[in-house]
Design a protein around this motif. Structure first.
Motif: not given
Length: 205
Positions: A25-27, A131-141, A143-157
C-alpha cells in the motif's frame, strides 16, 4: 498440463497477486534506492519491543509546550509516559489493541477501547497512536495507503499517511540498525517534534 491443473494454478497465481497488492500500500516517490529501502525495512520490521527515551515538543493553536518521553513497548502492549508538556504534569498512556488507560496527574484513570479517541477526549490532541508505533521506527503503518520519500541513504525521509506528514531529519545506528533520532509529525492542527536520546530496541521472546 490437464485443464484442472491449469485452472488451479491460475487461481493460485491470482490469489498470490491479490495478496501482494493488498500488502503493498506504499507509493514510493523518486529518491533513494527501492531495493535498499526494502532491505532497511526488513531489518527494522521485526523490532516489536523497545525502550525509548527522548524530548517531545507539542504545538497546537490552543497551546504548546515540551517535556520528556519514556516509551516501553512489548509487542502489542505499550506504556508511554510524558512528563511536563503543557503544564499537565505526568501523563501515562498504557494498553494494547483491546483497551487503553490514560492517567493524568490529579485525575482518576480513564479507560476506553480506542487510544486515539481517549486522548482526544481527555487531552484534546488528535494523536494517531496506532500509527505512531510504526512511525517511530521509520516505517509506514501497513493498514492505510502511504506516500514515501526516501533520503540519500534510502531510509524514510518523508511520509504522508492518513492526513499526517512525518519528516525524518536524523537517524542513529543502534545494534546495527538505523532508527530515527529526530522526527516531526504534523497534521490536524498539531505539530509534534521528537528527539530520541536513547533507543533500546529488542525482539519479544
Amino acid at each position: 498440463m490437464p485443464l484442472l491443473h491449469r485452472t488451479l494454478l491460475a487461481c493460485l497465481l491470482l490469489t498470490l497477486t491479490a495478496c501482494s497488492s493488498l500488502h503493498q500500500r506504499e507509493t514510493l516517490e523518486l529518491g533513494g534506492d527501492e531495493a535498499a529501502w526494502k532491505t532497511h525495512r526488513s531489518a527494522v520490521e521485526p523490532i516489536d519491543s523497545w525502550i525509548l527515551q527522548g524530548k517531545l515538543g507539542i504545538r497546537s493553536p490552543q497551546e504548546s509546550g515540551s517535556g520528556t518521553l519514556f516509551w516501553l513497548q512489548r509487542q502489542h502492549y505499550y506504556d508511554i509516559r510524558l512528563s511536563g508538556p503543557l503544564g499537565r504534569g505526568a501523563t501515562r498512556i498504557q494498553g494494547d489493541r483491546q483497551q487503553t488507560t490514560l492517567e493524568i496527574a490529579g485525575r482518576a484513570p480513564v479507560t476506553a477501547d480506542s487510544a486515539e479517541q481517549l486522548v482526544e477526549e481527555q487531552i484534546g490532541w488528535r494523536l494517531p497512536v496506532d500509527h505512531l508505533l510504526w512511525w517511530v521506527r521509520g516505517l509506514p503503518a501497513p493498514d492505510s495507503p502511504s506516500n514515501l520519500q526516501l533520503d540519500s541513504s534510502s531510509r524514510l525521509g518523508r511520509l504522508s499517511q492518513s492526513g499526517w506528514t512525518v519528516e525524518y531529519s536524523r537517524y542513529q545506528e543502534v545494534d546495527g540498525v538505523e532508527l530515527p533520532q529526530r522526527l516531526q509529525i504534523s497534521g490536524h492542527d498539531l505539530l509534534l517534534t521528537l528527539v530520541v536520546t536513547e533507543w533500546k530496541p529488542g525482539l519479544s521472546e
